[in-house]
Design a protein around this motif. Structure first.
Motif, PDB file in Angstrom:
ATOM      1  N   UNK A 104      37.253  58.253  54.929  1.00 31.06           N
ATOM      2  CA  UNK A 104      36.023  59.186  55.395  1.00 31.06           C
ATOM      3  C   UNK A 104      36.775  60.557  55.484  1.00 31.06           C
ATOM      4  N   UNK A 105      36.795  61.074  56.942  1.00 29.44           N
ATOM      5  CA  UNK A 105      36.097  60.683  57.859  1.00 29.44           C
ATOM      6  C   UNK A 105      34.522  61.006  57.572  1.00 29.44           C
ATOM      7  N   UNK A 106      33.574  60.443  58.296  1.00 30.70           N
ATOM      8  CA  UNK A 106      32.137  60.494  57.976  1.00 30.70           C
ATOM      9  C   UNK A 106      31.574  61.426  58.950  1.00 30.70           C
ATOM     10  N   UNK A 107      32.333  61.968  59.641  1.00 31.13           N
ATOM     11  CA  UNK A 107      31.516  62.830  60.687  1.00 31.13           C
ATOM     12  C   UNK A 107      32.514  63.029  62.002  1.00 31.13           C
ATOM     13  N   UNK A 108      31.758  63.563  63.001  1.00 36.73           N
ATOM     14  CA  UNK A 108      32.495  63.513  64.233  1.00 36.73           C
ATOM     15  C   UNK A 108      32.896  62.206  65.082  1.00 36.73           C
ATOM     16  N   UNK A 109      32.141  61.213  64.936  1.00 31.37           N
ATOM     17  CA  UNK A 109      32.322  59.897  65.570  1.00 31.37           C
ATOM     18  C   UNK A 109      33.498  59.473  64.899  1.00 31.37           C
ATOM     19  N   UNK A 110      33.767  59.504  63.784  1.00 28.83           N
ATOM     20  CA  UNK A 110      35.171  58.862  63.174  1.00 28.83           C
ATOM     21  C   UNK A 110      36.424  59.784  63.878  1.00 28.83           C
ATOM     22  N   UNK A 160      34.781  67.769  55.697  1.00 25.90           N
ATOM     23  CA  UNK A 160      34.514  66.388  56.135  1.00 25.90           C
ATOM     24  C   UNK A 160      33.712  66.292  57.425  1.00 25.90           C
ATOM     25  N   UNK A 161      33.927  66.766  58.321  1.00 32.01           N
ATOM     26  CA  UNK A 161      33.565  66.398  59.729  1.00 32.01           C
ATOM     27  C   UNK A 161      32.309  67.331  59.937  1.00 32.01           C
TER      28      UNK A 161
END
Lengths: 414, 272
Positions: free
Chosen positions: B69-75, B190-191
């Motif tokens: 990913x990363x697929x967003x802030x959670x990752x 990405x994020x």
């Protein structure tokens, strides 16, 4: 037997009614160009006249018509090329309809593209060439598409569509970006196993590998054709070889722009206004240093850092782009927009093809604010006086250079 | 100063560390260590006089491997939990600048028990209606192929400050520095590009969980994260001191105001 070069008419459908001082007053023709400049009265019938120009190419006998997708700009008024393609299915009867292409990362679900392309293939009785493109910088800003993951998303979407056309449905697609429980599109395309797939690419090795591996056609996205175009053919040929395949001209296409007149002088005179409108206005924000170019660069990070570093090390940020062209001499040297008599255009096209033997020439005739009658005249002269010679000469040249490879491939595949 | 490569199950993260004592984790921004500079800035060195300063580079930036990913802030939050585990950190002070400040706030609302004190410097991460975070992606595209003036205006007090011209010069910059700049904007793509733009709409309602003592510092002329975001953080973090506004400073406080900022942050961290 190898086909001679295939000749297509490409229409970008630019906005032709900009004020004369556009270049002085506005810093871009893309994304943020104010849409108050759209003149509703003067624009009535515009898209239909562009569609009719493409239908005219079909009547003349061109091998196909080419469309592509752009958003929020003056360069191309085709946010949905599929709508234009649908109109062409009803107005034309023989040429291929090349959509180059739908921008897959802009779709929440690329299955929609599989469905719409299948509709166009049915409505045209199997004349669709299915292009897929990832989009570049402007799409990032237009449609809120993050650049960094867009290449991965793109290849996953291509895979989804190809499988949707070739595998028995319903099946589950366990994609990272587009997980779908039920893939089972109706209608299916007319062509079997599926319409030809074309993918545009520029400098990325990864793109060439994917195209080679999957049997797709490679469209080189460049508007200029010097030695680099020949190198791109060599690079693609090497990549095909590395994947147990052989290069044949039918695997690759390029974009050319031209204006054909009775003589060089007449051609220059008639094309001048449209070409400079196109270079200065339509390319501003895309292929001009003036203003802020959004197509490629550090703010739209869709290539890996190692490739970007390589680009930095081997490029000069002050090198002029096509839209910065100063005069006719520059323009001719760039091998981008070829203007002249049928003899001149034939010779210049052949010199590009000798250096880069590609099987598909996608040719832009209408540029900027060129009047309808000029665009049609140029297409007519090209088709009657240039195309037969190109077909004849390339048929011979391709046979000499690739005849053995074609025969070998046929044997290997048998 | 030393460079530590830590192993997060097959992918490596690069961490600069200096000093000794109570641990402080620093999460970076654009015009900062890792984001453009290879090494710690005087701001970090001053803070490391009486504590252990740890400055990891975000995934894919300045020696840290990419993460899936990363697929967003959670990752990214989960990535940092792995970093803290690998560093053996139980509780620590957390200082974040800009994008690093956003990540710090996201960590603080999820794991308040880990954070002794929190300091946010020009942090993005919040959605504040009518006060958009500037479009750093568009302004990272140079004008006329060479001019980064509008990017410098976003990141510094003006387009012609010494640090701005040093790290974001017009034309072609230092190859390593330009590559780090690219890696940082790519990480943000990405994020932080979707949902738009470098914020998380849910974050503001969550700030009430971050009950540790907090300090929010803003440059008066921050051209990237509007000062309204600083007020929002200071209002909604339960134990925040009044918002500190640094007169005449832009967004990149650690680079622009190294020593005096270190004194301000150090005093907050040392306060009983």
């Amino acid at each position: 037997m190898i086909d001679p070069v295939q000749l297509y008419a490409w229409h970008f459908m630019s906005y032709p009614h900009l004020p004369a001082d556009f270049d002085e007053k506005y810093d871009t023709g893309w994304v943020t160009v104010p849409n108050k400049l759209w003149d509703k009265e003067r624009s009535r019938g515009l898209l239909n006249s562009y569609i009719d120009q493409l239908a005219y190419a079909d009547q003349l006998g061109f091998d196909g018509m080419v469309l592509n997708e752009h958003h929020q700009n003056i360069y191309g008024l085709m946010p949905s090329p599929n709508i234009i393609a649908a109109a062409l299915t009803q107005k034309t009867s023989r040429g291929k309809i090349v959509v180059l292409g739908n921008l897959l990362p802009l779709h929440a679900n690329p299955l929609r593209v599989a469905e719409e392309y299948a509709m166009i293939d049915n409505m045209s009785d199997g004349r669709l060439i299915a292009g897929f493109a990832p989009g570049s910088g402007p799409e990032t800003f237009n449609y809120n598409v993050p650049s960094a993951p867009s290449r991965d998303q793109f290849w996953e979407a291509v895979e989804l569509i190809r499988r949707a056309w070739t595998e028995e449905g319903p099946f589950a697609f366990e994609g990272e970006h587009y997980p779908l429980r039920y893939v089972n599109p109706w209608p299916q395309p007319t062509q079997r196993p599926h319409p030809q797939i074309w993918i545009p690419g520029a400098r990325s090795r990864d793109t060439l590998t994917q195209i080679a591996k999957n049997g797709y056609c490679y469209f080189l996205s460049s508007r200029s054709h010097g030695r680099e175009t020949g190198k791109a053919v060599d690079r693609f040929a090497d990549t095909l070889k590395a994947h147990g395949d052989r290069y044949l001209p039918r695997r690759m296409g390029i974009l050319m722009s031209t204006y054909v007149g009775e003589t060089d002088a007449i051609a220059q005179e008639e094309a001048r206004e449209g070409i400079w409108y196109f270079l200065r206005n339509c390319l501003k924000g895309h292929q001009r240093r003036e203003g802020r170019q959004l197509t490629f660069g550090p703010g739209v990070p869709y290539i890996p850092p190692s490739e970007f570093r390589d680009y930095l090390a081997h490029s000069d940020p002050t090198t002029p782009l096509l839209g910065d062209t100063q005069d006719w001499g520059d323009l001719q040297r760039a091998q981008s927009i070829i203007v002249g008599s049928p003899d001149t255009v034939y010779e210049r096209f052949m010199s590009v093809l000798e250096n880069a033997p590609v099987g598909h020439l996608l040719i832009q005739f209408h540029m900027g604010n060129m009047p309808d009658e000029y665009a049609r005249k140029s297409m007519r002269l090209f088709w009657t006086e240039v195309a037969p010679r190109l077909k004849e000469a390339t048929g011979r040249m391709f046979e000499e250079r690739f005849g053995r490879d074609a025969a070998a491939l046929a044997t290997e595949r048998a | 100063m030393s460079l530590r490569m830590i192993d997060l199950g097959g992918r490596m993260a690069s961490v600069l560390e200096q000093g000794s004592g109570a641990p402080l984790v620093y999460l970076h921004d654009f015009a900062d260590v890792h984001g453009v500079a290879a090494d710690l800035l005087p701001f970090h060195e001053a803070l490391a006089h009486d504590r252990l300063l740890l400055a990891p580079a975000h995934p894919g930036v300045n020696g840290s491997d990419d993460m899936p990913g990363p697929h967003g802030i959670e990752d990214v939050v989960f990535h940092y939990l792995q970093v803290f585990d690998a560093l053996g950190l139980a509780t620590f002070d957390l200082v974040g600048h800009g994008v690093g400040g956003w990540i710090a706030a996201e960590i603080a609302v999820r794991h308040p028990e880990k954070i002794r004190k929190l300091c946010l410097l020009g942090a993005c991460g919040l959605f504040v209606p009518g006060e958009p975070i500037a479009d750093i992606f568009m302004h990272t595209q140079p004008e006329r192929g060479v001019s980064y003036a509008t990017l410098r205006r976003m990141l510094f007090a003006s387009e012609s400050t010494e640090h701005g011209l040093r790290y974001y010069p017009d034309g072609r910059g230092d190859l390593d520095e330009e590559t780090r700049r690219y890696q940082m904007i790519r990480f943000c793509s990405f994020v932080g590009f979707k949902p738009p733009y470098l914020y998380n709409r849910s974050l503001i309602e969550r700030l009430g969980r971050a009950r540790m003592p907090s300090l929010v510092v803003w440059g008066e002329r921050d051209g990237f994260t509007p000062i309204a975001h600083g007020r929002a953080y200071a209002d909604r973090l339960p134990a925040a001191a009044p918002l500190e506004i640094i007169p005449g400073a832009g967004h990149s406080l650690p680079m622009e105001r190294g020593e005096s900022l270190a004194a301000l942050v150090g005093a907050f961290l040392n306060r009983a």
